[in-house]
Design a protein around this motif. Structure first.
Motif, PDB file in Angstrom:
ATOM      1  N   MET A  28       2.501 -36.234  11.661  1.00 37.66           N
ATOM      2  CA  MET A  28       1.103 -36.471  11.956  1.00 37.66           C
ATOM      3  C   MET A  28       0.428 -35.615  13.045  1.00 37.66           C
ATOM      4  O   MET A  28      -0.852 -35.357  12.821  1.00 37.66           O
ATOM      5  CB  MET A  28       0.894 -38.070  12.509  1.00 37.66           C
ATOM      6  CG  MET A  28       1.138 -39.137  11.498  1.00 37.66           C
ATOM      7  SD  MET A  28      -0.433 -38.898  10.269  1.00 37.66           S
ATOM      8  CE  MET A  28       0.640 -38.090   8.845  1.00 37.66           C
ATOM      9  N   HIS A  29       1.283 -35.042  14.023  1.00 38.69           N
ATOM     10  CA  HIS A  29       0.967 -33.988  14.648  1.00 38.69           C
ATOM     11  C   HIS A  29       0.437 -32.810  13.939  1.00 38.69           C
ATOM     12  O   HIS A  29      -0.280 -31.936  14.472  1.00 38.69           O
ATOM     13  CB  HIS A  29       1.624 -33.842  16.094  1.00 38.69           C
ATOM     14  CG  HIS A  29       1.577 -35.244  17.028  1.00 38.69           C
ATOM     15  ND1 HIS A  29       2.390 -36.209  16.614  1.00 38.69           N
ATOM     16  CD2 HIS A  29       0.603 -35.458  17.889  1.00 38.69           C
ATOM     17  CE1 HIS A  29       1.953 -37.305  17.704  1.00 38.69           C
ATOM     18  NE2 HIS A  29       1.024 -36.560  18.533  1.00 38.69           N
ATOM     19  N   ALA A  33      -3.031 -31.014  13.993  1.00 38.97           N
ATOM     20  CA  ALA A  33      -3.378 -29.593  14.403  1.00 38.97           C
ATOM     21  C   ALA A  33      -4.026 -28.930  13.346  1.00 38.97           C
ATOM     22  O   ALA A  33      -4.711 -27.998  13.735  1.00 38.97           O
ATOM     23  CB  ALA A  33      -1.978 -28.971  14.402  1.00 38.97           C
ATOM     24  N   LEU A  34      -4.307 -29.177  12.151  1.00 43.31           N
ATOM     25  CA  LEU A  34      -4.978 -28.627  11.224  1.00 43.31           C
ATOM     26  C   LEU A  34      -6.620 -28.431  11.357  1.00 43.31           C
ATOM     27  O   LEU A  34      -7.001 -27.594  11.191  1.00 43.31           O
ATOM     28  CB  LEU A  34      -4.831 -29.316   9.552  1.00 43.31           C
ATOM     29  CG  LEU A  34      -3.585 -29.171   9.005  1.00 43.31           C
ATOM     30  CD1 LEU A  34      -3.370 -29.967   7.854  1.00 43.31           C
ATOM     31  CD2 LEU A  34      -3.265 -27.784   8.521  1.00 43.31           C
TER      32      LEU A  34
ATOM     33  N   ALA B 453      -1.526 -39.003  17.862  1.00 42.75           N
ATOM     34  CA  ALA B 453      -2.193 -37.890  17.220  1.00 42.75           C
ATOM     35  C   ALA B 453      -3.617 -38.079  17.175  1.00 42.75           C
ATOM     36  O   ALA B 453      -4.121 -39.362  16.686  1.00 42.75           O
ATOM     37  CB  ALA B 453      -1.547 -37.479  15.784  1.00 42.75           C
ATOM     38  N   ASP B 454      -4.654 -37.156  17.067  1.00 42.53           N
ATOM     39  CA  ASP B 454      -6.085 -37.198  17.188  1.00 42.53           C
ATOM     40  C   ASP B 454      -6.332 -36.966  15.429  1.00 42.53           C
ATOM     41  O   ASP B 454      -6.400 -36.162  14.873  1.00 42.53           O
ATOM     42  CB  ASP B 454      -6.487 -35.979  17.905  1.00 42.53           C
ATOM     43  CG  ASP B 454      -7.921 -35.986  17.944  1.00 42.53           C
ATOM     44  OD1 ASP B 454      -8.498 -37.022  17.158  1.00 42.53           O
ATOM     45  OD2 ASP B 454      -8.565 -35.060  18.317  1.00 42.53           O
ATOM     46  N   LEU B 455      -6.804 -38.115  15.162  1.00 44.11           N
ATOM     47  CA  LEU B 455      -7.154 -38.274  13.682  1.00 44.11           C
ATOM     48  C   LEU B 455      -8.942 -38.227  13.635  1.00 44.11           C
ATOM     49  O   LEU B 455      -9.250 -38.493  12.501  1.00 44.11           O
ATOM     50  CB  LEU B 455      -6.738 -39.444  12.905  1.00 44.11           C
ATOM     51  CG  LEU B 455      -7.154 -40.806  13.619  1.00 44.11           C
ATOM     52  CD1 LEU B 455      -8.539 -41.217  13.802  1.00 44.11           C
ATOM     53  CD2 LEU B 455      -6.544 -41.946  12.959  1.00 44.11           C
ATOM     54  N   ALA B 460      -7.670 -33.660   8.931  1.00 44.13           N
ATOM     55  CA  ALA B 460      -6.598 -34.902   9.128  1.00 44.13           C
ATOM     56  C   ALA B 460      -7.193 -35.783   8.428  1.00 44.13           C
ATOM     57  O   ALA B 460      -6.347 -36.680   7.913  1.00 44.13           O
ATOM     58  CB  ALA B 460      -6.658 -35.089  10.724  1.00 44.13           C
ATOM     59  N   LYS B 461      -8.482 -36.298   8.539  1.00 45.62           N
ATOM     60  CA  LYS B 461      -8.981 -37.519   7.859  1.00 45.62           C
ATOM     61  C   LYS B 461      -8.944 -37.513   6.397  1.00 45.62           C
ATOM     62  O   LYS B 461      -8.476 -38.410   5.729  1.00 45.62           O
ATOM     63  CB  LYS B 461     -10.442 -37.919   8.387  1.00 45.62           C
ATOM     64  CG  LYS B 461     -10.744 -38.703   9.474  1.00 45.62           C
ATOM     65  CD  LYS B 461     -12.267 -39.033   9.488  1.00 45.62           C
ATOM     66  CE  LYS B 461     -12.350 -39.934  11.051  1.00 45.62           C
ATOM     67  NZ  LYS B 461     -13.704 -39.803  11.512  1.00 45.62           N
ATOM     68  N   ALA B 462      -9.311 -36.382   6.074  1.00 44.64           N
ATOM     69  CA  ALA B 462      -9.482 -35.956   4.746  1.00 44.64           C
ATOM     70  C   ALA B 462      -7.820 -36.226   3.906  1.00 44.64           C
ATOM     71  O   ALA B 462      -7.808 -36.586   2.607  1.00 44.64           O
ATOM     72  CB  ALA B 462      -9.887 -34.635   4.214  1.00 44.64           C
TER      73      ALA B 462
END
Lengths: 517, 517
Positions: A28-29, A33-34, B453-455, B460-462
């Motif tokens: 998930m990290h 990071a993407l 993790a930052d969503l 990341a959402k996609a």
């Protein structure tokens, strides 16, 4: 910068543009990071075989690695068959395999698995990152390892806490090891063999079957009378009008034996010494004719084009290559057969197409039907692990967004990685898939006879039969968002194929073609 | 008798009745031999993940191994994720992996692969047959190894010429190693702990969550006040009206911590000491409350039922278990939600059902809704490698043809091994699949927050979103020959589910259920 961010930054700096992903919690990290490294494009696959096969197709066309993102040992395992094909193609691929946090591994939690053992089976490069500060250097090393000539699978294992931990450092690219040069002594020796007048064959392979190699090979053949051949399953073969048409060595041993009959010298350029795909009772595995000498001009680690051109300079300085004319077949008519569907493709193949060929028995006559069609690339089933065509087409379309990708796909093979269609729809890829639907594992019917197994029993017959129930690829394709149609005649296939190729985005044609055998 | 025939004969003599197959050329003599040994039923899967997952489901219900037939390293690799789940379930499985002929391996043909490395990652039993005369003994040893308590993966590598060569000998079954007995000293010590009055919990697991174990556990809990719990992902759990209802330990660490709060003694019976599924930053992986003592009454190698009954005899001689009443919920009404769809299942679950539960986040409330439904078995995602539910349901239906199999399946998980539907149609299996279609990897949305993790970023959402394009499981199912329908309300789901269960053969319901989170 955490470990994941340093990984992504380093990959992008080394030229990696795409990551095919099927992530889980441990990754998930990386996924998060993407968003901070937008130059790396994340492409989602719904199964790992799609992810790894797409990376193979991408790498063969782009000539550089895509990354994959996989979830521990089971994720890598699901992707292993198409990594096997990529390994055989010498495609550069950088796998990032997430693992449990370093301190969590001792608990043998449910997903704990032996990632090193699985990755190690690929005979590539494997490393485990131990600390966020190391991730950048590990990533740079992974990209370089994947690109070391001729290309291979690099697997970087990334524990979750190494990914989320602070202290990551982006690292500058490491230059990969380039191809070796063939020595003058070898060049001279091969030239002498070719000039000797004894029957010789020149076998090219790998991805050394492109314009430069083809032109040099044709010149050598024209000057010396040597037979020119491409190995059975090259990673990437350029062909079509304006290029020399060089036959591939047949899959059937009988056919290969015929092509090599009487040869006294077999010269290898980027190809390996030919062997049968499988062993057959009481038949030799080695396809080199008895008494013939094998000469390696250049193996996959060499600059094959340079070697072939240097030989051509020696033996064919003033000789021209033979180029295939532009002369596609006419569109045939009537019900589809294994003989005529390939002519529909040959007639309508668009300029600059990339063909991902997993048509298997249905495609045996494809090369002849497309030899004089517009110039195109063919990507083949290098490792023999079926379920490769649809993902490879997907990755090729990501690598070459302005080229039409044609996926010729056997029904049985399609069912391993069918969800590649969903990725094609999601990304709007210009892939035209033609399913050769013969309701059978036809290749196994053929092989069963060839290995001398008795297929007369009802159970054996039934296990090679896919007709009960028959598969409706139109429905399956539409269910994943790819428009689809069914063709049973040449006219229908021609009309649907032309329309699919003309219209952007993915399309599928479920072509009813009776088995060859 | 050739090697393949001696293999099949030996398997049948050892009680193996089913072989899930996805064969290639190297396995053709095995396939041919099925006609001479009709007592072994060959069941075709279109992908190896279906084959291995079906063997897992079969073994959990039948209590003995199915065989699988796989094609070299890539075939085994494709099947690895579900073998991982089977390993975690301690399911007996006998893999037969075909390989090149012994004399062909030296040529490094395209499918040459490191089968031992891949098989070795499963920590089971691995052997390569070297001669047709050895195959029978190797097969007998493989079956015994798979059945050694508590059960494991046995992989027999069968070179093509060993399979087709003459001189095979069928070999009599080898008795597997049975379960160990718990010593009287341990039984007494655990009884003392339970009588001490200090807060205790009794955690059962594996497939030791069936009638005998549940009854003994409930009696012990009633007599001593110990909390009774089932591990989070048991291999096989019996439950429903007439059996003690024992809660499973929660998947979320917070929930598990609550369930174990204040416990001073944790007694393990067939379960492992509880840990979190993944590591989470700044949270402990070990779920044993601080200061609590862990006592192993019996691990998976023991006769867990006998141990629990012996403890019950010591501490609860005259105490009755608490049995769940027959009190299924009413069928709710209105649009489907994560809260109400489970009540539809609870209301209409048929007697003797087998539930293959891979509903993931959508199924969090399922246990409560089915606790007072008719008696049933639940098979869970033991190893955490998704793509398991549909194959496991397929194998369970082969093992128990007279029981209704209910597969509750998350959309994302379904896409790994969807072609299990085709096998269900081909074999006419009585499986009702309910797809919980929330258009998302909802579990990852939850986990992304939990791992910190930052969503919030769009990429990341996609990558956790499956709505573009949305998947139409009705079409995909019909494309593989399984009748299907779509439900968006409780009334529709109830009507379709009741109809599917009443009618023999496979059915699929694509249930539109919004994400829980």
């Amino acid at each position: 910068m955490n470990g994941a961010q340093s990984l992504l930054r380093t990959l992008v700096d080394a030229g990696v543009e795409v990551c095919f992903t099927n992530p889980g919690t441990s990754e998930m990290h990386f996924v998060a990071a993407l968003d901070s490294v937008p130059d790396l494009r994340g492409v989602l696959g719904l199964a790992e075989g799609v992810v790894t096969g797409a990376a193979d197709g991408y790498g063969r066309i782009a000539g550089k690695p895509a990354a994959t993102l996989l979830h521990l040992g089971p994720g890598l395992g699901n992707g292993l068959a198409n990594l096997h094909n990529a390994r055989r193609a010498c495609t550069p691929v950088v796998n990032v395999v997430g693992d449990h946090a370093t301190y969590h591994k001792q608990y043998d939690a449910p997903l704990e698995s032996d990632i090193e053992a699985v990755a190690g089976s690929l005979n590539g490069w494997v490393r485990r990152s131990g600390h966020p500060a190391d991730v950048g250097a590990d990533a740079a090393a992974a990209v370089a390892a994947s690109m070391d000539a001729p290309g291979r699978i690099a697997t970087l294992i990334l524990p979750a806490d190494v990914s989320w931990g602070d202290g990551g450092v982006a690292v500058a690219p490491v230059p990969p090891r380039g191809p070796r040069s063939t020595s003058d002594a070898t060049l001279d020796a091969v030239a002498d063999v070719l000039r000797s007048g004894e029957p010789a064959a020149l076998l090219i392979g790998g991805d050394a079957c492109r314009e430069r190699e083809l032109l040099a090979t044709s010149r050598i053949a024209n000057a010396t009378g040597a037979r020119a051949l491409v190995e059975t399953f090259p990673a990437r073969l350029e062909r079509g009008a304006g290029l020399p048409a060089i036959d591939r060595l047949g899959y059937l041993a009988e056919q290969a034996a015929y092509q090599l009959d009487g040869v006294k010298h077999l010269i290898l350029a980027g190809a390996r010494s030919p062997v049968t795909f499988f062993a057959y009772p009481d038949k030799p595995s080695d396809l080199v004719p008895e008494g013939a000498q094998v000469h390696t001009l250049s193996d996959r680690e060499h600059d094959v084009a340079a070697a072939l051109e240097a030989v051509a300079e020696r033996v064919a300085a003033d000789v021209e290559p033979t180029l295939a004319p532009s002369q596609p077949p006419a569109v045939p008519s009537g019900g589809l057969t294994p003989q005529n569907w390939v002519e529909v493709i040959g007639a309508l193949l668009p300029e600059g197409a990339i063909i991902a060929d997993e048509a298997n028995t249905s495609g045996l006559l494809l090369p002849a039907a497309t030899a004089n069609s517009p110039r195109h690339d063919v990507l083949t089933l290098t490792g023999g692990a079926i379920g490769q065509g649809m993902p490879v087409a997907t990755g090729a379309a990501i690598a070459a967004p302005n080229r039409p990708v044609i996926n010729l796909e056997a029904d049985g093979s399609a069912m391993y990685t069918l969800s590649a269609l969903w990725t094609q729809a999601r990304e709007g890829l210009d892939v035209t898939t033609v399913i050769l639907n013969n309701n059978a594992y036809a290749i196994l019917r053929m092989e069963m006879q060839r290995v001398g197994a008795d297929l007369s029993g009802p159970t054996a017959k039934a296990l090679l039969d896919l007709s009960s129930p028959g598969m409706d690829f139109v429905k399956m394709s539409e269910g994943m968002g790819v428009p689809a149609s069914r063709a049973t005649t040449c006219e229908e296939l021609a009309e649907q194929f032309a329309r699919a190729v003309a219209k952007p985005g993915p399309h599928l044609i479920d072509a009813t073609v009776p088995p060859l055998l």
